[in-house]
Write a protein that holds these residues in place. Sequence first.
Motif, PDB file in Angstrom:
ATOM      1  N   SER A 208     -19.382 -27.025  -8.750  1.00 39.97           N
ATOM      2  CA  SER A 208     -18.155 -26.912  -9.545  1.00 39.97           C
ATOM      3  C   SER A 208     -17.440 -25.606  -9.204  1.00 39.97           C
ATOM      4  N   VAL A 210     -14.572 -22.611 -10.194  1.00 40.22           N
ATOM      5  CA  VAL A 210     -13.928 -21.942 -11.326  1.00 40.22           C
ATOM      6  C   VAL A 210     -13.028 -20.835 -10.796  1.00 40.22           C
ATOM      7  N   TYR A 220     -23.076 -18.016 -16.955  1.00 39.19           N
ATOM      8  CA  TYR A 220     -23.543 -19.278 -16.397  1.00 39.19           C
ATOM      9  C   TYR A 220     -24.955 -19.089 -15.851  1.00 39.19           C
ATOM     10  N   TYR A 238      -9.762 -21.810 -14.880  1.00 44.08           N
ATOM     11  CA  TYR A 238      -9.423 -23.163 -14.420  1.00 44.08           C
ATOM     12  C   TYR A 238     -10.663 -23.749 -13.769  1.00 44.08           C
ATOM     13  N   PHE A 239     -11.009 -24.984 -14.134  1.00 48.50           N
ATOM     14  CA  PHE A 239     -12.261 -25.602 -13.713  1.00 48.50           C
ATOM     15  C   PHE A 239     -12.009 -26.879 -12.930  1.00 48.50           C
ATOM     16  N   GLU A 240     -12.723 -27.042 -11.824  1.00 53.99           N
ATOM     17  CA  GLU A 240     -12.801 -28.308 -11.105  1.00 53.99           C
ATOM     18  C   GLU A 240     -14.277 -28.689 -11.080  1.00 53.99           C
ATOM     19  N   ILE A 241     -14.643 -29.678 -11.898  1.00 55.39           N
ATOM     20  CA  ILE A 241     -16.043 -29.981 -12.157  1.00 55.39           C
ATOM     21  C   ILE A 241     -16.586 -31.001 -11.160  1.00 55.39           C
ATOM     22  N   VAL A 251     -18.038 -26.406 -21.508  1.00 53.94           N
ATOM     23  CA  VAL A 251     -17.538 -25.037 -21.560  1.00 53.94           C
ATOM     24  C   VAL A 251     -17.414 -24.659 -23.035  1.00 53.94           C
ATOM     25  N   SER A 264     -10.627 -31.921 -13.891  1.00 54.20           N
ATOM     26  CA  SER A 264      -9.981 -30.616 -13.687  1.00 54.20           C
ATOM     27  C   SER A 264      -9.244 -30.224 -14.954  1.00 54.20           C
ATOM     28  N   ASP A 266      -7.890 -26.579 -17.613  1.00 47.00           N
ATOM     29  CA  ASP A 266      -7.685 -25.142 -17.813  1.00 47.00           C
ATOM     30  C   ASP A 266      -7.992 -24.811 -19.271  1.00 47.00           C
TER      31      ASP A 266
END
Length: 399
Positions: A208, A210, A220, A238-241, A251, A264, A266
């Motif tokens: 993932s 971030v 984490y 901003y996350f792309e999992i 989160v 994805s 934010d």
Amino acid sequence: MSETDNRLHRLFERYIANTCTREELEELLAAVKQWPANDALRLAMEQHWRNSRDTAGIPDAEAKLEHLLTSTRPSTDQQEQENLTPVIPVRRAYRWRYAAAAVVAVGLGAMGYFYLQRSPTPSAIVQHNILKQDVPPGGNKAMLTLADGSTVALDSASGHVMQQGNTSIHLQNGRLQYDVNGASDAASLNTLTTPRGGQYQLVLPDGSKVWLNAASRLKYPTAFIGKERVVELEGQGYFEIAKKAGQPFKVRVHNLEVLALGTSFDIMAYDDERTMNATLLDGAVKVSVNKETTLLKPGQQAAVIRGADAIAVNKVNTEQVIAWKNGYFSFVDADIHTIMRQLSRWYDVEVSYADGMPQGLFSGEIGKGLTLAQALETLEQARVHFKIEHDRHIVILPE
């Protein structure tokens, strides 16, 4: 009417409707440069004037042109605005909501423009101190805190950082990456912290991604084991999992929790902001605060007022929400406090306000590659005045 005339009519109509592409806007601006010799453009605008009550009483054609083009909001999409050159002088408009100024400032590969919407007031001339030494923009810098409490300063360098069990940690041009070699039955907690004036990217052990904004912190594990993947955030990320069946990603931010499966999104949850916002760009997430839960669709934002349980869901412009990640600030109908909070984090400056500070709502974009002086110059085009008490203390002045 010739094909060229028809084309200009269509371009002008698309501009009024705020649907111009970058190329169409450039074509229209090129035509405006020929004003008033361009008969086709004049005819298109005259037709619009006849259908509009907003321009009643404006004395001449040139004033009507400037009124229409400065009181119509251009697109705020970064790709469409980049590298455009202003060719239209700005005058006071004759309606109660108006664009006070618009400017494109190009520097360090970035751009900026701003305009203000509010009741017209007499223009004020304010003398302010010039920065004795300009403040550069923020950059890739962060602090990595390991499980034993030791810290490692990070910048834009590349190379191997260290080994933690089966996990290797690498730096790659402003990105911290965790690579797990083989199965792991134990994990320790790491914390990545960005200072004011810093940002950083992180690839978690599961793949993932971030992006951490300035003044943010992410805690984490060095390996995701168990039934779920959990991280804790402060500030904005901003996350792309990465998808991982049977191990959902969570989160946690104070009493807010965002549950995602490959998606994805934010999250903005600074302590000095009134609300905590979770914005979904792709996929699906479940947002929970205490006993309240809601599911988001792409393009929706969940907002939670601090100390409250209710979740408000709104449709938002996701490009504006993640503009910080893509290299610029984007504001639509924002007050001066909202704007200066973001700038203060990025440039690591203090901001205070004199009595009678600017009122009204501002819209525009400022490139994160601009220096502080360039960013403040962009704001001045919207009649925001300031003084510098020392190089990192900005006082916003009344008009």
